[in-house]
Design a protein around this motif. Structure first.
Motif, PDB file in Angstrom:
ATOM      1  N   LYS A  71     -46.620  11.877 -21.893  1.00 28.09           N
ATOM      2  CA  LYS A  71     -47.613  12.897 -22.824  1.00 28.09           C
ATOM      3  C   LYS A  71     -48.895  12.333 -22.756  1.00 28.09           C
ATOM      4  CE  LYS A  71     -45.954  10.294 -27.024  1.00 28.09           C
ATOM      5  NZ  LYS A  71     -45.145  10.072 -27.846  1.00 28.09           N
TER       6      LYS A  71
ATOM      7  N   TYR B  71     -51.085  18.656 -20.667  1.00 29.61           N
ATOM      8  CA  TYR B  71     -50.422  17.979 -21.601  1.00 29.61           C
ATOM      9  C   TYR B  71     -49.666  16.489 -21.356  1.00 29.61           C
ATOM     10  CZ  TYR B  71     -51.202  22.236 -24.181  1.00 29.61           C
ATOM     11  OH  TYR B  71     -51.883  23.143 -24.749  1.00 29.61           O
TER      12      TYR B  71
ATOM     13  N   ARG C 196     -39.881  10.446 -21.259  1.00 27.42           N
ATOM     14  CA  ARG C 196     -40.884  11.407 -21.532  1.00 27.42           C
ATOM     15  C   ARG C 196     -42.249  10.738 -21.276  1.00 27.42           C
ATOM     16  NH1 ARG C 196     -39.679  11.489 -27.924  1.00 27.42           N
ATOM     17  NH2 ARG C 196     -40.844   9.631 -28.421  1.00 27.42           N
TER      18      ARG C 196
ATOM     19  N   ALA D 199     -46.958  16.345 -20.025  1.00 25.73           N
ATOM     20  CA  ALA D 199     -45.754  16.431 -20.383  1.00 25.73           C
ATOM     21  C   ALA D 199     -44.795  16.456 -19.075  1.00 25.73           C
ATOM     22  CB  ALA D 199     -45.363  17.573 -21.160  1.00 25.73           C
TER      23      ALA D 199
END
Length: 105
Positions: free
Chosen positions: A15, A90, A13, A92
């Motif tokens: 971020k 973000y 991930r 993301a």
């Protein structure tokens, strides 16, 4: 053993790490794969710079965190979060290049 990161990681991930940095978390499925990845330095400054088309100097750090079987990498964002023309406020959706990264353990 040649494989892809998505085959050996439970989580990949990205971020924000503030408005000017992105951080990436790779959490491995097994302790053995984590230790092999660390020993072979499959995630290093040159790999991150190549994947994200940034200078090696823009790779801020790469941290191996054994209790979580995780590697965290932080880079300078190519564009500040929310800057005109920036498409992922973000941060993301920036992990995609890591997913299919071919590695040898």
């Amino acid at each position: 053993m040649k494989t892809t990161l998505k085959e050996i990681a439970d989580v990949i991930r990205s971020k924000n790490a503030g408005p000017y940095e992105l951080t990436f978390d790779i959490i491995f499925k097994t302790q053995e794969d984590f230790e092999a990845a660390c020993a072979k330095k499959i995630i290093n400054e040159e790999v991150m710079a190549g994947l994200y088309r940034i200078p090696v100097s823009d790779v801020i750090n790469i941290i191996e965190f054994k209790p979580a079987k995780a590697i965290k990498a932080t880079i300078v964002r190519p564009m500040a979060s929310g800057e005109l023309g920036e498409t992922d406020v973000y941060g993301a959706q920036q992990h995609a290049p890591l997913v299919d990264l071919e590695v040898t353990l």
